[in-house]
Scaffold this active site. Sequence first.
Site, PDB file in Angstrom:
ATOM      1  N   HIS A  41      -6.744  -6.079   3.068  1.00  0.00           N
ATOM      2  CA  HIS A  41      -5.638  -5.321   3.182  1.00  0.00           C
ATOM      3  C   HIS A  41      -5.558  -6.255   4.465  1.00  0.00           C
ATOM      4  O   HIS A  41      -5.612  -6.455   4.842  1.00  0.00           O
ATOM      5  CB  HIS A  41      -6.309  -4.331   4.080  1.00  0.00           C
ATOM      6  CG  HIS A  41      -6.792  -3.078   3.643  1.00  0.00           C
ATOM      7  ND1 HIS A  41      -5.690  -1.899   2.908  1.00  0.00           N
ATOM      8  CD2 HIS A  41      -7.918  -2.550   2.712  1.00  0.00           C
ATOM      9  CE1 HIS A  41      -6.771  -0.938   2.696  1.00  0.00           C
ATOM     10  NE2 HIS A  41      -8.132  -1.476   2.060  1.00  0.00           N
TER      11      HIS A  41
ATOM     12  N   ASP B  15       0.984  -1.409   0.110  1.00  0.00           N
ATOM     13  CA  ASP B  15      -0.046  -0.205  -0.496  1.00  0.00           C
ATOM     14  C   ASP B  15       0.921   1.337   0.029  1.00  0.00           C
ATOM     15  O   ASP B  15       1.390   0.823   0.969  1.00  0.00           O
ATOM     16  CB  ASP B  15      -0.795  -0.140   1.128  1.00  0.00           C
ATOM     17  CG  ASP B  15      -1.825   1.008   1.030  1.00  0.00           C
ATOM     18  OD1 ASP B  15      -3.195  -0.067   1.177  1.00  0.00           O
ATOM     19  OD2 ASP B  15      -2.614   2.436   0.923  1.00  0.00           O
TER      20      ASP B  15
ATOM     21  N   HIS C 108     -10.668  -6.185  -3.099  1.00  0.00           N
ATOM     22  CA  HIS C 108      -8.334  -5.843  -2.800  1.00  0.00           C
ATOM     23  C   HIS C 108      -9.052  -6.335  -1.251  1.00  0.00           C
ATOM     24  O   HIS C 108     -10.051  -5.449  -0.227  1.00  0.00           O
ATOM     25  CB  HIS C 108      -7.824  -4.937  -2.620  1.00  0.00           C
ATOM     26  CG  HIS C 108      -8.280  -3.973  -2.355  1.00  0.00           C
ATOM     27  ND1 HIS C 108      -9.351  -3.046  -2.976  1.00  0.00           N
ATOM     28  CD2 HIS C 108      -8.076  -2.822  -1.398  1.00  0.00           C
ATOM     29  CE1 HIS C 108      -9.485  -1.617  -2.627  1.00  0.00           C
ATOM     30  NE2 HIS C 108      -9.154  -1.670  -1.378  1.00  0.00           N
TER      31      HIS C 108
ATOM     32  N   GLY D 141     -15.290   2.715   3.739  1.00  0.00           N
ATOM     33  CA  GLY D 141     -14.857   3.031   3.542  1.00  0.00           C
ATOM     34  C   GLY D 141     -13.795   2.750   2.438  1.00  0.00           C
ATOM     35  O   GLY D 141     -11.767   2.722   2.577  1.00  0.00           O
ATOM     36  N   GLN D 142     -14.953   1.845   1.213  1.00  0.00           N
ATOM     37  CA  GLN D 142     -13.643   1.736  -0.200  1.00  0.00           C
ATOM     38  C   GLN D 142     -13.685   2.835  -1.215  1.00  0.00           C
ATOM     39  O   GLN D 142     -14.343   4.118  -0.823  1.00  0.00           O
ATOM     40  CB  GLN D 142     -14.458   0.836  -0.694  1.00  0.00           C
ATOM     41  CG  GLN D 142     -13.640   0.210  -2.196  1.00  0.00           C
ATOM     42  CD  GLN D 142     -14.426  -1.385  -2.559  1.00  0.00           C
ATOM     43  OE1 GLN D 142     -15.792  -1.179  -2.306  1.00  0.00           O
ATOM     44  NE2 GLN D 142     -14.189  -1.962  -3.428  1.00  0.00           N
TER      45      GLN D 142
HETATM   46  P1  5GP Z   1      -9.602   1.092   0.562  1.00  0.00           P
HETATM   47  O1  5GP Z   1      -9.904   2.467   0.595  1.00  0.00           O
HETATM   48  O2  5GP Z   1     -10.675   1.080  -1.336  1.00  0.00           O
HETATM   49  O3  5GP Z   1     -10.208   0.115   0.794  1.00  0.00           O
HETATM   50  O4  5GP Z   1      -7.911   0.485   0.418  1.00  0.00           O
HETATM   51  C1  5GP Z   1      -7.479   1.310  -1.378  1.00  0.00           C
HETATM   52  C2  5GP Z   1      -6.354   1.415  -0.726  1.00  0.00           C
HETATM   53  O5  5GP Z   1      -5.135   1.852  -1.706  1.00  0.00           O
HETATM   54  C3  5GP Z   1      -5.686   2.429  -0.158  1.00  0.00           C
HETATM   55  O6  5GP Z   1      -4.930   1.864   1.163  1.00  0.00           O
HETATM   56  C4  5GP Z   1      -4.147   3.366  -0.545  1.00  0.00           C
HETATM   57  O7  5GP Z   1      -3.550   3.611   0.455  1.00  0.00           O
HETATM   58  C5  5GP Z   1      -4.252   2.202  -1.555  1.00  0.00           C
HETATM   59  N1  5GP Z   1      -3.825   3.263  -2.660  1.00  0.00           N
HETATM   60  C6  5GP Z   1      -4.465   3.891  -3.202  1.00  0.00           C
HETATM   61  N2  5GP Z   1      -3.759   4.690  -4.825  1.00  0.00           N
HETATM   62  C7  5GP Z   1      -2.943   3.663  -4.338  1.00  0.00           C
HETATM   63  C8  5GP Z   1      -2.163   3.541  -5.606  1.00  0.00           C
HETATM   64  O8  5GP Z   1      -1.512   3.492  -6.255  1.00  0.00           O
HETATM   65  N3  5GP Z   1      -0.967   2.633  -4.915  1.00  0.00           N
HETATM   66  C9  5GP Z   1      -0.503   2.049  -3.964  1.00  0.00           C
HETATM   67  N4  5GP Z   1       0.460   1.329  -4.317  1.00  0.00           N
HETATM   68  N5  5GP Z   1      -1.656   2.260  -3.303  1.00  0.00           N
HETATM   69  C10 5GP Z   1      -2.737   3.089  -3.728  1.00  0.00           C
END
Ligand code: 5GP
Length: 114
Positions: A102, A30, A100, A93-94
Amino acid sequence: MSDCLFCKIMNGDIPGEKVYDDDNVFAFKDVNPQAPTHILICPKKHMSTILDMDTEDEAVIGSIFSVANTLATEMGLEKSGFRLVLNCGSGAGQSVFHVHFHMLAGRPMKWPPG
Ligand code: 5GP
Ligand code: ZN
């Protein structure tokens, strides 16, 4: 999907720190880690949320747990533990709409999550 951030990372169009790659699953660090270990484990098939899942996708989601198991062993997390989190929908929180998990480890984890 052409305008999906995680599809672009998996295709190599955008840089990412890959930690695992096979025919169906991809994992990378991340960019904004919320714990000393913060890895995102994705099915390669584009699905926006798990609500897009079909029964044919059960196998790849199952594989994600095997990959988490492999990574945990490689990283020596068996004793300290780790957390697998999946956010479904913006209310949960997505923020990136490619399924994906975490994988978080390396600090004490609270419950319930915020
Ligand atoms: P969500 O909020 O959808 O559950 O998680 C998305 C995750 O993607 C977040 O933890 C965020 O830090 C990560 N993320 C967003 N943009 C990028 C990116 O460009 N590269 C990487 N490696 N992680 C990203
Ligand atoms: Zn995608």
